[in-house]
Design a protein around this motif. Structure first.
Motif, PDB file in Angstrom:
ATOM      1  N   UNK A   1       0.621  -0.865   0.102  1.00  0.00           N
ATOM      2  CA  UNK A   1       0.174  -0.050  -0.075  1.00  0.00           C
ATOM      3  C   UNK A   1       0.921   1.451  -0.178  1.00  0.00           C
ATOM      4  N   UNK A   2       1.658   1.184   0.516  1.00  0.00           N
ATOM      5  CA  UNK A   2       2.945   2.079   0.899  1.00  0.00           C
ATOM      6  C   UNK A   2       4.053   2.705  -0.648  1.00  0.00           C
ATOM      7  N   UNK A   3       4.152   1.431  -1.672  1.00  0.00           N
ATOM      8  CA  UNK A   3       5.012   1.311  -2.813  1.00  0.00           C
ATOM      9  C   UNK A   3       3.451   2.476  -3.419  1.00  0.00           C
TER      10      UNK A   3
ATOM     11  N   UNK B   1      -1.436   5.640   1.784  1.00  0.00           N
ATOM     12  CA  UNK B   1      -0.695   5.830   3.027  1.00  0.00           C
ATOM     13  C   UNK B   1      -1.526   5.468   3.636  1.00  0.00           C
ATOM     14  N   UNK B   2      -2.735   5.973   3.361  1.00  0.00           N
ATOM     15  CA  UNK B   2      -4.045   5.627   5.242  1.00  0.00           C
ATOM     16  C   UNK B   2      -3.736   3.981   5.095  1.00  0.00           C
TER      17      UNK B   2
ATOM     18  N   UNK C   1      -0.426  -0.855   8.965  1.00  0.00           N
ATOM     19  CA  UNK C   1       0.819  -1.430  10.224  1.00  0.00           C
ATOM     20  C   UNK C   1       0.474  -1.408  10.971  1.00  0.00           C
ATOM     21  N   UNK C   2      -0.588  -1.043  11.502  1.00  0.00           N
ATOM     22  CA  UNK C   2      -1.005  -0.559  12.516  1.00  0.00           C
ATOM     23  C   UNK C   2      -1.310  -2.284  13.274  1.00  0.00           C
ATOM     24  N   UNK C   3      -2.400  -3.014  12.939  1.00  0.00           N
ATOM     25  CA  UNK C   3      -2.536  -4.358  13.037  1.00  0.00           C
ATOM     26  C   UNK C   3      -1.344  -4.898  12.861  1.00  0.00           C
ATOM     27  N   UNK C   4      -0.746  -4.814  12.077  1.00  0.00           N
ATOM     28  CA  UNK C   4       0.713  -5.571  12.202  1.00  0.00           C
ATOM     29  C   UNK C   4       1.195  -5.470  13.901  1.00  0.00           C
ATOM     30  N   UNK C   5       1.652  -4.057  14.084  1.00  0.00           N
ATOM     31  CA  UNK C   5       2.340  -4.115  15.490  1.00  0.00           C
ATOM     32  C   UNK C   5       1.457  -4.330  16.224  1.00  0.00           C
TER      33      UNK C   5
END
Length: 337
Positions: free
Chosen positions: A162-164, A168-169, A175-179
């Motif tokens: 998604x970043x690539x 960004x959102x 990334x939050x779920x990953x954390x």
């Protein structure tokens, strides 16, 4: 070997010789003998052709392996196994033919036994990313993350994809779920905080930057921490962080932030002093520092220094208009008194 020499058309002899070479890890010779066994048979022995391809691959003869694999797939499609597909895909990837490998990788990523499937899913996703196939990469990463929602690596992969793609959102969500599923590395924590700040979510950004500063203080992280506090107009808190983590800093970036915070807190004398210090260093912030030093001086009636500061700032084309206007207004108010 003597049997194959005496009866060069005897497929069985070449087959036995091929097996002997294969067992001794003489893969180049094994490839040649397996191919000879296939050629001298009625060409119904798909296994001989497959082992010829595999042996060539193991010998590092990728072009020969690919030719043999393609022949196997063209002439014996019903004999093709997932193992042959895996070997063919690897040979294609090692010879820098990823697009040709994609159909094989897709099949392997969906039909391989569960213990091997994740490996092929990762390889397929990596190839999509490398080939700039963003839509397919996103679709696969989403499917993997949503279907295996407790597997951390798929959320990380989705965040990267998604970043690539400039989303960004969505990257922040992934990334939050990953954390939640696994501890983040320092770089991952920084990315999470940076994305929060970029998307105007200063509160979680502050939490992330504070965590980073407490573990490994860095000027760039501190700068972003201060900016996040400024977004919330928490100037006193931001100044506290600056004094805590960089009380004796010589960084003009950080000093400029400190001066801006002092100005926002209406501590104009202190702000003037810091702006003047930055201006004297004649670095990239010097022109703005002279301008802001003039404003700060004006705010606490240090008019003589204010005039000097505005005159210096007016020499810079970027700040000339604002400096001349301020100087004119200050002079008019001074004369009115």
């Amino acid at each position: 070997h003597p049997a194959a020499t005496r009866a060069p058309d005897m497929a069985a002899a070449w087959q036995n010789l091929a097996k002997a070479h294969y067992e001794q890890a003489h893969y180049a010779e094994a490839a040649r003998c397996f191919e000879a066994a296939y050629e001298r048979s009625d060409q119904s022995n798909a296994e001989a052709l497959g082992f010829s391809a595999l042996s060539a691959h193991m010998a590092g003869q990728h072009a020969a392996a690919i030719r043999a694999f393609q022949r196997l797939f063209d002439h014996h499609p019903k004999a093709v196994t997932l193992t042959w597909k895996a070997n063919f895909a690897q040979a294609l990837l090692e010879s820098d033919q990823p697009r040709r490998a994609l159909p094989l990788l897709r099949d392997l990523a969906t039909r391989s036994p569960m213990e091997n499937r994740a490996k092929w899913q990762e390889i397929l996703l990596f190839q999509y990313i490398q080939l700039n196939m963003h839509e397919k990469a996103q679709a696969l990463a989403k499917r993997l993350a949503y279907s295996q929602c407790t597997t951390a690596k798929w959320w990380k992969a989705l965040a990267q994809v998604q970043l690539a793609a400039g989303h960004e959102q969505q990257a922040l969500v992934a990334l939050t779920i990953y954390s939640y599923l696994t501890p983040l590395s320092t770089e991952e924590k920084k990315l999470l905080a940076d994305l929060s700040l970029q998307l105007d979510l200063p509160r979680p950004a502050i939490r992330g930057y504070l965590d980073l500063m407490n573990a490994h203080p860095e000027a760039s992280v501190l700068r972003n921490l201060i900016i996040a506090c400024q977004r919330l107009e928490e100037y006193e808190t931001a100044l506290g962080y600056l004094n805590r983590f960089a009380a004796n800093t010589r960084s003009t970036d950080l000093l400029m932030l400190k001066a801006d915070l002092l100005y926002a807190l209406k501590r104009f004398g202190d702000a003037e002093s810091v702006y003047h210090r930055i201006a004297r260093q004649n670095g990239p912030h010097a022109a703005r520092a002279w301008l802001m030093a003039g404003y700060a001086a004006w705010q606490h009636n240090d008019l003589e220094f204010g005039k000097t500061a505005f005159k210096v700032a007016a020499k810079n084309s970027r700040h000339r208009k604002a400096a001349q206007l301020a100087l004119r207004q200050m002079m008019e108010k001074g004369n009115a008194r």
